[in-house]
Design a protein around this motif. Structure first.
Motif, PDB file in Angstrom:
ATOM      1  N   ARG A 152       0.834  -1.192   0.000  1.00 41.34           N
ATOM      2  CA  ARG A 152       0.000   0.000   0.000  1.00 41.34           C
ATOM      3  C   ARG A 152       0.880   1.257   0.000  1.00 41.34           C
ATOM      4  NH1 ARG A 152      -5.314  -1.611   1.279  1.00 41.34           N
ATOM      5  NH2 ARG A 152      -5.420  -3.643   2.311  1.00 41.34           N
ATOM      6  N   ILE A 153       0.290   2.362  -0.477  1.00 42.73           N
ATOM      7  CA  ILE A 153       1.018   3.627  -0.546  1.00 42.73           C
ATOM      8  C   ILE A 153       1.478   4.059   0.848  1.00 42.73           C
ATOM      9  CG2 ILE A 153       0.852   6.068  -1.153  1.00 42.73           C
ATOM     10  CD1 ILE A 153       0.913   4.124  -3.552  1.00 42.73           C
ATOM     11  N   ARG A 154       0.686   3.788   1.874  1.00 46.06           N
ATOM     12  CA  ARG A 154       1.056   4.165   3.247  1.00 46.06           C
ATOM     13  C   ARG A 154       2.438   3.629   3.602  1.00 46.06           C
ATOM     14  NH1 ARG A 154      -2.214   1.178   5.665  1.00 46.06           N
ATOM     15  NH2 ARG A 154      -3.962   2.587   6.026  1.00 46.06           N
ATOM     16  N   ALA A 155       2.646   2.336   3.353  1.00 41.66           N
ATOM     17  CA  ALA A 155       3.920   1.719   3.704  1.00 41.66           C
ATOM     18  C   ALA A 155       5.065   2.286   2.858  1.00 41.66           C
ATOM     19  CB  ALA A 155       3.830   0.215   3.521  1.00 41.66           C
ATOM     20  N   GLN A 156       4.787   2.547   1.574  1.00 43.46           N
ATOM     21  CA  GLN A 156       5.850   3.005   0.686  1.00 43.46           C
ATOM     22  C   GLN A 156       6.285   4.435   1.007  1.00 43.46           C
ATOM     23  OE1 GLN A 156       5.821   1.510  -3.407  1.00 43.46           O
ATOM     24  NE2 GLN A 156       3.774   0.682  -3.016  1.00 43.46           N
ATOM     25  N   LEU A 157       5.382   5.240   1.572  1.00 45.79           N
ATOM     26  CA  LEU A 157       5.747   6.593   1.969  1.00 45.79           C
ATOM     27  C   LEU A 157       6.395   6.625   3.353  1.00 45.79           C
ATOM     28  CD1 LEU A 157       2.776   8.855   0.785  1.00 45.79           C
ATOM     29  CD2 LEU A 157       5.117   8.845  -0.074  1.00 45.79           C
ATOM     30  N   THR A 158       5.894   5.823   4.276  1.00 46.51           N
ATOM     31  CA  THR A 158       6.366   5.927   5.661  1.00 46.51           C
ATOM     32  C   THR A 158       7.670   5.167   5.916  1.00 46.51           C
ATOM     33  OG1 THR A 158       4.950   4.056   6.328  1.00 46.51           O
ATOM     34  CG2 THR A 158       4.036   6.282   6.570  1.00 46.51           C
TER      35      THR A 158
END
Length: 292
Positions: free
Chosen positions: A106-112
């Protein structure tokens, strides 16, 4: 130009077979400057960008020159120094937003993940920062995007995520490798405005790789024109469009369709021999083009 943040001097690179791909490339990028690298396919634009990042193909060998970032020669720095710079002081906006993002996360994991690893933020702080970053790139529903996988987003949305990721650590230099190539014209214009706005807000330097002189006119402060691994011309953008000094630059400009010259036949890029002859002819005046 302001004092150079990035200083490339006499850079040479070749394939292991011996074929030269970069020849005596010299350029400077000032603090807070967007510097365009433009030329045809195979001109050496992406090779320069990869040399800065230290990610040239194993089949390519740097045979000479220096790449100084804030005084440190990246070609001779140890691995620990390079790892410390990449992802913090130097980041990348890649060309294809679909393949650049991990399709299984998910984008959340890739940003954080990068914020936790590189900046040492806690996971809650990194998530708050990710939401703020998505706001910065004008994503209206950050929570939905954070929950999404890359394939659930449009090309323009994925590119905005990559821009947010590149600006996340507040880098001093961003390498933008043709970041609008895969987008339609309307979205491309939005993305260029977004990059320019964020760059001005943060004072970030950008090396902008493109084959499109129209993009150069819109976003760049200075530009280096390349052909077959060699620098043909360097100039401020307005000077380049109003009074190009090199025959190859003039040939590139002449190959662009002009709305004010309907029906005008486009001319192919001349051979190197023809260009050498053209260099001896008077330089025609061309209307000044401003960028914004």
């Amino acid at each position: 130009m302001t004092q150079a943040l990035l200083d490339i001097y006499a850079l040479d690179a070749a394939l292991k077979s011996g074929k030269a791909i970069l020849r005596n490339v010299t350029l400077k990028v000032g603090a807070g400057e967007i510097h365009g690298l433009v030329g045809e396919s195979g001109a050496g634009k992406t090779s320069i960008a990869k040399a800065i990042l230290g990610i040239l193909s194993p089949t390519v060998i740097v045979t000479g020159g220096v790449i100084k970032f804030d005084g440190d020669d990246l070609l001779r720095a140890d691995d620990a120094k390079i790892r410390g710079l990449l992802g913090t002081d130097i980041t990348l906006i890649p060309q294809d937003p679909l393949t650049a993002l991990n399709p299984s996360r998910r984008i959340r994991a890739q940003l954080t993940d990068g914020l936790v690893l590189k900046l040492g933020l806690s996971k809650p702080a990194a998530l708050d920062r990710a939401r703020s970053l998505l706001d910065d790139v004008h994503i209206t529903d950050p929570e939905r995007v954070l929950r999404s996988y890359p394939h659930e987003l449009s090309g323009g949305m994925r590119q905005r995520v990559l821009i947010a990721q590149a600006f996340a650590p507040k880098p001093r230099l961003i390498i933008a490798d043709e970041p609008t190539t895969a987008l339609d014209v309307t979205v491309q214009k939005q993305i260029l405005r977004l990059i320019r706005a964020l760059q001005r807000e943060h004072g970030t330097s950008v090396v902008f790789v493109t084959h499109d002189l129209g993009v150069v006119a819109q976003i760049c402060d200075r530009v280096t024109v390349l052909r077959e691994g060699e620098v043909m011309e360097q100039a401020d953008v307005n000077a380049l469009f109003s009074a190009p000094q090199n025959a190859y630059t003039r040939a590139l400009l002449d190959a662009i369709p002009r709305y004010d010259r309907p029906g005008e036949r486009r001319q192919p890029i001349p051979s190197q021999t023809t260009l050498a002859l053209l260099e001896q002819t008077p330089k025609p005046d061309t209307p000044e083009v401003t960028h914004g």
